[in-house]
Design a protein around this motif. Sequence first.
Motif, mmCIF file in Angstrom:
data_model
loop_
_atom_site.group_PDB
_atom_site.id
_atom_site.type_symbol
_atom_site.label_atom_id
_atom_site.label_comp_id
_atom_site.label_asym_id
_atom_site.label_seq_id
_atom_site.Cartn_x
_atom_site.Cartn_y
_atom_site.Cartn_z
ATOM 1 N N PRO A 2 0.827 -1.188 0.000
ATOM 2 C CA PRO A 2 0.000 0.000 0.000
ATOM 3 C C PRO A 2 0.869 1.249 0.000
ATOM 4 O O PRO A 2 1.971 1.259 0.548
ATOM 5 C CB PRO A 2 -0.786 -0.137 1.321
ATOM 6 N N SER A 38 -10.163 8.058 9.829
ATOM 7 C CA SER A 38 -10.436 7.593 8.459
ATOM 8 C C SER A 38 -9.378 8.087 7.485
ATOM 9 O O SER A 38 -8.934 7.346 6.606
ATOM 10 C CB SER A 38 -11.820 8.070 8.014
ATOM 11 N N GLU A 39 -8.972 9.346 7.619
ATOM 12 C CA GLU A 39 -7.937 9.898 6.743
ATOM 13 C C GLU A 39 -6.622 9.146 6.911
ATOM 14 O O GLU A 39 -5.942 8.822 5.933
ATOM 15 C CB GLU A 39 -7.735 11.385 7.043
ATOM 16 N N ALA A 41 -6.256 6.055 8.036
ATOM 17 C CA ALA A 41 -6.403 4.693 7.521
ATOM 18 C C ALA A 41 -6.220 4.663 6.007
ATOM 19 O O ALA A 41 -5.548 3.783 5.463
ATOM 20 C CB ALA A 41 -7.769 4.136 7.917
ATOM 21 N N ARG A 42 -6.817 5.634 5.313
ATOM 22 C CA ARG A 42 -6.660 5.698 3.856
ATOM 23 C C ARG A 42 -5.210 5.970 3.476
ATOM 24 O O ARG A 42 -4.682 5.395 2.517
ATOM 25 C CB ARG A 42 -7.573 6.785 3.266
ATOM 26 N N GLN A 43 -4.550 6.840 4.227
ATOM 27 C CA GLN A 43 -3.181 7.225 3.890
ATOM 28 C C GLN A 43 -2.226 6.036 3.974
ATOM 29 O O GLN A 43 -1.342 5.874 3.127
ATOM 30 C CB GLN A 43 -2.700 8.337 4.830
ATOM 31 N N GLY A 45 -3.222 2.779 4.078
ATOM 32 C CA GLY A 45 -3.745 1.598 3.408
ATOM 33 C C GLY A 45 -4.162 0.489 4.341
ATOM 34 O O GLY A 45 -4.055 -0.695 4.001
ATOM 35 N N SER A 47 -7.244 -0.964 7.357
ATOM 36 C CA SER A 47 -8.652 -0.830 7.726
ATOM 37 C C SER A 47 -8.781 0.139 8.895
ATOM 38 O O SER A 47 -7.826 0.367 9.650
ATOM 39 C CB SER A 47 -9.224 -2.191 8.136
ATOM 40 N N ARG A 48 -9.982 0.691 9.038
ATOM 41 C CA ARG A 48 -10.207 1.630 10.136
ATOM 42 C C ARG A 48 -10.036 0.956 11.504
ATOM 43 O O ARG A 48 -9.392 1.533 12.394
ATOM 44 C CB ARG A 48 -11.606 2.244 10.002
ATOM 45 N N THR A 51 -6.310 0.526 12.187
ATOM 46 C CA THR A 51 -5.706 1.834 12.466
ATOM 47 C C THR A 51 -6.062 2.301 13.863
ATOM 48 O O THR A 51 -5.199 2.804 14.598
ATOM 49 C CB THR A 51 -6.172 2.869 11.426
#
Length: 381
Positions: A2, A38-39, A41-43, A45, A47-48, A51
């Motif tokens: 990721p 959430s930000e 977790a996306r950064q 790669g 899961s919430r 994280t």
Amino acid sequence: MPHGGAVRLHGGDPSVLRRLNSAAILRALRGGGEPTLSELARQVGLSRPTTEGVIGELAERGLVTEVAPRAGSGLGRPARRYRFRADAGHALGLDIDAHRVQIFLADLNGEVIGSHQADLDVGWAPPERLAAVRAAVKTCLAETGIERSALWAVAAGTPGVVAPDGSVAFCTVVPGWQGVQLGRELGRSFTCPVHVENDANLAAMAERWRGNAEDADDMICVLAGLHTGIGVVIGGRLHRGRRGAAGEIGMLPELGLRDTMAALTGIPLGRSGPGVREAAAVLDAARHDDPEAVALVERLAARMSRGIAAMALALDPEVIVVGGALSRAGDRLVDELRRRVPPLCLSTPRIEASRLGDEAVGLGAVRLALDRIDDNLFRIE
């Protein structure tokens, strides 16, 4: 992999996976900002839930904290935001030479939060010098209100060749300093790791960190003082050599880097003092365009250019940064080196004056201490 640096493993040791994920999230937060869960977790790669679990572990370790909700963030419960706690620990950097000790205290982001300087007598024996250094550290910590237990790493720079065990293997600048087990002696004052490095090497680290060689992968730092030392960065990493003596080409008299202060002032280096005040007077006069002083600085540049060009030919650096006590003649010394070094080289490296001045070694010591802290923070094993 990721894009944020997290790694998903199938099978194997789950503790390694946790440490990988923890390192990825910590790196993301060290980059600055106050992301939501959430930000983040996306950064990285992940899961919430994963994280959130890692954030909880980092918070327990004191490395991450939740940020207070932002005012005027709209209706409903605001999203939780997190930031790295730069004040969770501190790094201490020391520059110890013949005449002074300079100390910088920084947080985990490298922001200097305190400093202190104390004069040292060139004739002091090592026990007296070390006692004065310890007293200066005590003063610096007291002035900033930081407990000794909050230090996560200490690094010290000193003239001479520093062996891998932190002892001073060779030194002609500080009387009696050769053979001192500096790492072990300083280590008695701290519970955290203590690292010792050559002063020119640390100046090179500082120039690449926040000086005129910022992010240059291949550079040399010329630290012009009593003698002129050279720190070397190759491929983005400090090059020490097998026994810490890389860059010590000043050992060859014909290269013009030994006794540089004596060459400027005509006063030989002796136990009574190396002519520092006289050198400062010459440099000040050169800044004010005194013809005799200007001629002395130009003669010094001609002398030094041989050794600097030899290093440039050997390493083909992107940039050469000139610092140290003898660079205080404004741009005159650097301008002369810009004129005299390129004709001796096959390619023309950029030659810059240090913008860190006499703080380069101490700041490089901070950088070394921070690197050792990061090694521990992001260790996967």
